[in-house]
Design a protein around this motif. Sequence first.
Motif, mmCIF file in Angstrom:
data_model
loop_
_atom_site.group_PDB
_atom_site.id
_atom_site.type_symbol
_atom_site.label_atom_id
_atom_site.label_comp_id
_atom_site.label_asym_id
_atom_site.label_seq_id
_atom_site.Cartn_x
_atom_site.Cartn_y
_atom_site.Cartn_z
ATOM 1 N N ASP A 278 0.838 -1.197 0.000
ATOM 2 C CA ASP A 278 0.000 0.000 0.000
ATOM 3 C C ASP A 278 0.876 1.251 0.000
ATOM 4 O O ASP A 278 2.090 1.198 0.173
ATOM 5 C CB ASP A 278 -1.005 -0.011 1.143
ATOM 6 C CG ASP A 278 -0.372 0.101 2.517
ATOM 7 O OD1 ASP A 278 0.753 0.613 2.647
ATOM 8 O OD2 ASP A 278 -1.022 -0.324 3.479
ATOM 9 N N VAL A 279 0.241 2.395 -0.207
ATOM 10 C CA VAL A 279 0.940 3.665 -0.334
ATOM 11 C C VAL A 279 1.747 3.980 0.923
ATOM 12 O O VAL A 279 2.898 4.406 0.832
ATOM 13 C CB VAL A 279 -0.061 4.798 -0.629
ATOM 14 C CG1 VAL A 279 0.612 6.153 -0.598
ATOM 15 C CG2 VAL A 279 -0.725 4.576 -1.969
ATOM 16 N N LEU B 117 5.931 10.421 5.551
ATOM 17 C CA LEU B 117 5.977 11.103 4.260
ATOM 18 C C LEU B 117 4.608 11.100 3.593
ATOM 19 O O LEU B 117 4.209 12.099 2.989
ATOM 20 C CB LEU B 117 7.021 10.457 3.339
ATOM 21 C CG LEU B 117 7.179 11.109 1.957
ATOM 22 C CD1 LEU B 117 7.500 12.599 2.065
ATOM 23 C CD2 LEU B 117 8.244 10.372 1.140
ATOM 24 N N HIS B 118 3.873 10.015 3.730
ATOM 25 C CA HIS B 118 2.521 9.968 3.155
ATOM 26 C C HIS B 118 1.673 11.102 3.717
ATOM 27 O O HIS B 118 1.033 11.847 2.966
ATOM 28 C CB HIS B 118 1.873 8.606 3.435
ATOM 29 C CG HIS B 118 0.503 8.493 2.873
ATOM 30 N ND1 HIS B 118 -0.619 8.623 3.657
ATOM 31 C CD2 HIS B 118 0.069 8.292 1.605
ATOM 32 C CE1 HIS B 118 -1.689 8.496 2.898
ATOM 33 N NE2 HIS B 118 -1.298 8.298 1.649
ATOM 34 N N GLU B 119 1.665 11.253 5.029
ATOM 35 C CA GLU B 119 0.860 12.314 5.651
ATOM 36 C C GLU B 119 1.389 13.696 5.279
ATOM 37 O O GLU B 119 0.611 14.632 5.107
ATOM 38 C CB GLU B 119 0.796 12.131 7.163
ATOM 39 C CG GLU B 119 -0.138 11.002 7.578
ATOM 40 C CD GLU B 119 -1.530 11.121 6.956
ATOM 41 O OE1 GLU B 119 -2.164 12.200 7.044
ATOM 42 O OE2 GLU B 119 -2.000 10.127 6.359
ATOM 43 N N VAL C 295 0.041 14.494 1.821
ATOM 44 C CA VAL C 295 -1.389 14.810 1.898
ATOM 45 C C VAL C 295 -1.588 16.203 2.492
ATOM 46 O O VAL C 295 -2.364 17.014 1.957
ATOM 47 C CB VAL C 295 -2.158 13.728 2.694
ATOM 48 C CG1 VAL C 295 -3.604 14.161 2.947
ATOM 49 C CG2 VAL C 295 -2.111 12.392 1.950
ATOM 50 N N ARG C 296 -0.894 16.514 3.583
ATOM 51 C CA ARG C 296 -1.013 17.847 4.208
ATOM 52 C C ARG C 296 -0.601 18.942 3.233
ATOM 53 O O ARG C 296 -1.272 19.976 3.129
ATOM 54 C CB ARG C 296 -0.143 17.932 5.464
ATOM 55 C CG ARG C 296 -0.814 17.469 6.716
ATOM 56 C CD ARG C 296 -0.053 17.876 7.981
ATOM 57 N NE ARG C 296 1.395 17.683 7.901
ATOM 58 C CZ ARG C 296 2.027 16.545 8.184
ATOM 59 N NH1 ARG C 296 1.338 15.480 8.565
ATOM 60 N NH2 ARG C 296 3.342 16.467 8.097
ATOM 61 N N HIS C 297 0.505 18.720 2.523
ATOM 62 C CA HIS C 297 1.001 19.729 1.580
ATOM 63 C C HIS C 297 -0.047 20.047 0.512
ATOM 64 O O HIS C 297 -0.306 21.217 0.218
ATOM 65 C CB HIS C 297 2.298 19.249 0.923
ATOM 66 C CG HIS C 297 2.805 20.174 -0.136
ATOM 67 N ND1 HIS C 297 3.498 21.318 0.159
ATOM 68 C CD2 HIS C 297 2.688 20.134 -1.504
ATOM 69 C CE1 HIS C 297 3.807 21.946 -0.968
ATOM 70 N NE2 HIS C 297 3.320 21.245 -1.986
ATOM 71 N N PHE C 298 -0.644 19.023 -0.070
ATOM 72 C CA PHE C 298 -1.567 19.246 -1.178
ATOM 73 C C PHE C 298 -2.969 19.646 -0.720
ATOM 74 O O PHE C 298 -3.689 20.274 -1.488
ATOM 75 C CB PHE C 298 -1.579 18.039 -2.120
ATOM 76 C CG PHE C 298 -0.346 18.000 -2.972
ATOM 77 C CD1 PHE C 298 -0.255 18.760 -4.128
ATOM 78 C CD2 PHE C 298 0.751 17.246 -2.597
ATOM 79 C CE1 PHE C 298 0.905 18.768 -4.897
ATOM 80 C CE2 PHE C 298 1.913 17.239 -3.358
ATOM 81 C CZ PHE C 298 1.994 18.005 -4.504
ATOM 82 N N THR C 299 -3.347 19.335 0.505
ATOM 83 C CA THR C 299 -4.645 19.816 0.997
ATOM 84 C C THR C 299 -4.548 21.245 1.514
ATOM 85 O O THR C 299 -5.574 21.911 1.658
ATOM 86 C CB THR C 299 -5.215 18.906 2.105
ATOM 87 O OG1 THR C 299 -4.273 18.787 3.160
ATOM 88 C CG2 THR C 299 -5.592 17.547 1.560
#
Length: 192
Positions: free
Chosen positions: A20-21, A29-31, A34-38
């Motif tokens: 999984d991702v 890094l996944h979070e 997500v935080r950066h793009f939201t």
Amino acid sequence: MPTSAAPAAPSGTLAQEVPDVETLLGPALHEEVVRHFTAKPDAPSASVVRHQVRECLRYLYLLSRHPDRLGGLFLPVEQDIDEIWHYLILQTREYRDLCERQLPGGHFIHHRSISYDAYQEAPGRETAVEEALRWIPLYTVAFGPFDADALPHWTIVRFLHDELGMSLEEIAALADDARTPDGTAAPVGTHA
């Protein structure tokens, strides 16, 4: 991306086991991604960004697994996926680890931007369509058929669905048509 029970792929074959991702990127890094793009103005919801990150990692997974078939082809994904890829590249240590240790090919995946003029001179429409269609059977073998969450992020799949009116099931059948008897994707220009 599936972690345990893989979704059924066309022809009744099982999709490959793919991490999984969060396993590929690591939870931190996944979070961060997500935080950066939201946090961007007019950003989509966190749920949509998570799907974008998933599809970016699926794209990189396929590039890593099939460099002989997919290397050097036009980007078959939308701008949002490319932007996530750019962000990951800037995390140099993590990106190198992703490419060389987490993804199946074990090699660095380079990114080369192309100028608008070069894009206009690049292969013609037929070649671009043929190249884009190469992704469908490889994707479905690895991840199962495209779903509604993946659809907006893959240019050729979205075109087939939105412009030609093909259902996701009909698009999955295209992948079936491109398979060899052993369930792998046939080389472009051949049929099973």
